[in-house]
Design a protein around this motif. Structure first.
Motif, short mmCIF file in Angstrom:
data_model
loop_
_atom_site.label_atom_id
_atom_site.label_comp_id
_atom_site.label_asym_id
_atom_site.label_seq_id
_atom_site.Cartn_x
_atom_site.Cartn_y
_atom_site.Cartn_z
N SER A 29 80.32 30.45 45.84
CA SER A 29 81.56 30.23 45.09
C SER A 29 81.91 31.51 44.36
O SER A 29 81.07 32.07 43.64
CB SER A 29 81.39 29.08 44.09
N GLY A 30 83.12 32.01 44.58
CA GLY A 30 83.55 33.23 43.91
C GLY A 30 83.00 34.50 44.52
O GLY A 30 83.06 35.56 43.91
N VAL A 31 82.45 34.42 45.74
CA VAL A 31 81.93 35.59 46.44
C VAL A 31 82.89 35.93 47.58
O VAL A 31 83.01 35.17 48.54
CB VAL A 31 80.52 35.34 47.00
N SER A 32 83.58 37.03 47.47
CA SER A 32 84.56 37.41 48.48
C SER A 32 83.88 38.00 49.70
O SER A 32 82.73 38.48 49.64
CB SER A 32 85.56 38.42 47.91
N LEU A 97 77.37 21.52 39.85
CA LEU A 97 76.51 22.40 39.06
C LEU A 97 77.33 23.28 38.12
O LEU A 97 76.97 23.47 36.95
CB LEU A 97 75.65 23.26 39.99
N LYS A 98 78.40 23.83 38.62
CA LYS A 98 79.24 24.69 37.78
C LYS A 98 79.80 23.92 36.59
O LYS A 98 79.87 24.44 35.48
CB LYS A 98 80.36 25.30 38.62
N GLN A 99 80.19 22.68 36.83
CA GLN A 99 80.74 21.87 35.74
C GLN A 99 79.66 21.54 34.71
O GLN A 99 79.88 21.66 33.49
CB GLN A 99 81.35 20.58 36.30
N ARG A 100 78.47 21.13 35.17
CA ARG A 100 77.40 20.75 34.24
C ARG A 100 76.85 21.95 33.47
O ARG A 100 76.41 21.81 32.34
CB ARG A 100 76.27 20.07 35.00
N LEU A 101 76.89 23.13 34.10
CA LEU A 101 76.39 24.33 33.44
C LEU A 101 77.50 25.10 32.74
O LEU A 101 77.27 26.22 32.23
CB LEU A 101 75.70 25.23 34.47
N ASN A 102 78.69 24.52 32.73
CA ASN A 102 79.84 25.11 32.04
C ASN A 102 80.14 26.52 32.56
O ASN A 102 80.36 27.47 31.81
CB ASN A 102 79.61 25.15 30.52
N GLN A 103 80.14 26.66 33.88
CA GLN A 103 80.42 27.94 34.53
C GLN A 103 81.83 27.88 35.12
O GLN A 103 82.05 27.28 36.17
CB GLN A 103 79.39 28.22 35.62
N THR A 104 82.76 28.48 34.41
CA THR A 104 84.16 28.39 34.83
C THR A 104 84.59 29.53 35.73
O THR A 104 85.63 29.46 36.38
CB THR A 104 85.06 28.35 33.60
N GLU A 105 83.81 30.59 35.79
CA GLU A 105 84.18 31.73 36.63
C GLU A 105 82.92 32.48 37.06
O GLU A 105 81.81 32.11 36.71
CB GLU A 105 85.12 32.67 35.86
N GLY A 106 83.14 33.54 37.85
CA GLY A 106 82.02 34.34 38.34
C GLY A 106 81.53 33.86 39.69
O GLY A 106 81.97 32.85 40.23
N ALA A 107 80.60 34.62 40.25
CA ALA A 107 80.03 34.32 41.56
C ALA A 107 78.78 33.46 41.40
O ALA A 107 77.94 33.72 40.53
CB ALA A 107 79.68 35.61 42.29
N HIS A 108 78.67 32.44 42.26
CA HIS A 108 77.52 31.54 42.21
C HIS A 108 77.08 31.21 43.62
O HIS A 108 77.90 31.18 44.55
CB HIS A 108 77.86 30.27 41.43
N ILE A 109 75.78 30.95 43.78
CA ILE A 109 75.25 30.68 45.11
C ILE A 109 74.20 29.58 45.04
O ILE A 109 73.34 29.57 44.15
CB ILE A 109 74.64 31.97 45.72
N LEU A 110 74.31 28.62 45.94
CA LEU A 110 73.37 27.51 46.05
C LEU A 110 72.71 27.58 47.41
O LEU A 110 73.40 27.70 48.43
CB LEU A 110 74.11 26.17 45.89
N GLY A 135 69.90 32.62 42.50
CA GLY A 135 68.76 33.51 42.66
C GLY A 135 67.46 33.01 42.08
O GLY A 135 66.46 33.74 42.08
N GLU A 136 67.41 31.77 41.57
CA GLU A 136 66.18 31.25 40.99
C GLU A 136 65.86 29.89 41.59
O GLU A 136 66.75 29.14 41.98
CB GLU A 136 66.32 31.11 39.46
N ASP A 137 64.56 29.56 41.64
CA ASP A 137 64.15 28.23 42.07
C ASP A 137 64.81 27.19 41.17
O ASP A 137 64.89 27.37 39.94
CB ASP A 137 62.63 28.07 41.98
N PHE A 138 65.25 26.07 41.77
CA PHE A 138 65.99 25.07 41.00
C PHE A 138 65.29 23.71 41.03
O PHE A 138 64.94 23.16 39.99
CB PHE A 138 67.42 24.95 41.54
N ILE A 139 65.07 23.16 42.21
CA ILE A 139 64.44 21.85 42.32
C ILE A 139 63.72 21.78 43.66
O ILE A 139 64.15 22.38 44.64
CB ILE A 139 65.50 20.73 42.19
#
Length: 347
Positions: A29-32, A97-110, A135-139
């Motif tokens: 998300s947000g990665v061109s 995830l973006k909503q729960r972590l309050n991430q409204t902008e920027g690049a994110h990767i799952l 970039g980090e272990d999640f679950i």
């Protein structure tokens, strides 16, 4: 630490009967300039399938895999269906995830990896399934307790929700310990001539600058069960040695580098060193003498550097910086990423 490294490397070389089927799924998300979703399938670390949200189909990467799909057309339909269903699921998950972590902008990767391993000598089967975020272990799934382990505090809400989905947990267990190994065995049958081959590498000595460590670099070998080390006077040498990881090449072969720091070694003593490469199952070793005349480098002394080349160097450094920044978004497979959280043997 060096003794531990050699022990682990020896174990890696000796595990000649373990095979794996792995699926790597990535949503961004947000990665061109990258697809929103990418899926990879690997058999014994060799890429056999690929799909993404742009091409809208599944590409088979090996001829033997194409032969397999001709004989099992329903399986190809499953691959296509899985690619598009996972694409929708990952898109929803990354939005959540973006909503729960309050991430409204920027690049994110799952990212996720689910994998099964089969030992064709003992019959043991292991499975693991885990996710990473930014970039980090999640679950990760614990097959022993059939629950999810939250590897970050932010994953606890996801754990509670996924633990409540008993049907999904039972399906994951059945898939990882039964269905996945069954398909892996079929893949191995079709790809045996390719996957059971042995290819020796080309070995080179590389050095960035006259003061940099000398890197013994082997590339083009197969399989990945190999070891490489430096010797001094015919004895294995560990001091000032940096062992690199075995990495895949685009053609399904592998590469590895082992660096030797010679800053405290007199030039006349260089002849006492050599580099040894050993491929599992092959009796002969490849020995490369440390010969300064054979070291390859692209270093140019300042007196030989053309004035007009400064602009080109600046541009190259900027491009390298962009590549490095882009690389930070990729969930690494070593150290922190894709560590099997647990293994369960199939009963």
């Amino acid at each position: 630490m060096k003794t531990l490294f050699m022990l682990l490397l020896f174990c890696h070389v000796s595990s000649t009967v373990k095979h794996s089927l792995k699926y790597f799924l990535t949503a961004t998300s947000g990665v061109s300039n990258l697809p929103e979703f990418v899926g990879l399938a690997l058999v014994d670390e060799v890429q056999v399938g690929y799909c993404d949200s742009n091409i809208k189909t599944v590409e088979l990467k090996q001829d033997w895999m194409r032969d397999f799909m001709k004989d099992y057309p329903k399986h190809m339909e499953w691959y296509i269906q899985m690619c598009f269903s996972e694409q929708q699921s990952f898109r929803a998950n990354i939005v959540d995830l973006k909503q729960r972590l309050n991430q409204t902008e920027g690049a994110h990767i799952l990212q996720s990896m689910d994998s099964c391993e089969w030992n064709d000598e003992t019959g043991e089967v292991f499975g693991f399934h885990q996710y990473g975020y930014d970039g980090e272990d999640f679950i990760a799934l614990d097959l022993q307790t059939l629950t999810w382990n939250a590897l970050r505090q932010q994953a606890f809400t996801t754990k509670l929700r996924w633990d409540a989905d008993k049907d999904r947990l039972e399906y994951n267990k059945y898939y990882l310990l039964h269905e996945c190994p069954d398909w892996l065995k079929k893949y191995l049958h079709y790809g045996r001539s390719f996957l059971q081959r042995t290819e020796l590498p080309s070995v080179s000595l590389l050095q960035k600058t006259p003061s940099s460590p000398v890197s013994c670099h082997a590339t083009g070998f197969y399989p990945d069960r190999a070891m490489m080390y430096w010797r001094k006077d015919g004895e294995e040498h560990h001091e000032d040695v940096d062992h690199g990881e075995i990495l895949p090449n685009h053609d399904g072969s592998f590469q590895i580098s082992v660096d030797l720091n010679l800053s405290s070694v007199a030039p006349e003593d260089w002849r006492r060193y050599d580099c040894v490469f050993h491929l599992s199952g092959v009796e002969d070793h490849i020995v490369t003498k440390l010969d300064k005349a054979q070291i390859r480098t692209n270093w140019v002394s300042p007196s030989e550097f053309p004035a007009g080349g400064v602009t080109g160097v600046v541009v190259a450094l900027l491009l390298l910086l962009v590549l490095c920044i882009t690389g930070l978004f990729i969930w690494r497979k070593n150290n922190n990423g894709f560590r099997p959280a647990n293994r369960v043997k199939c009963p």
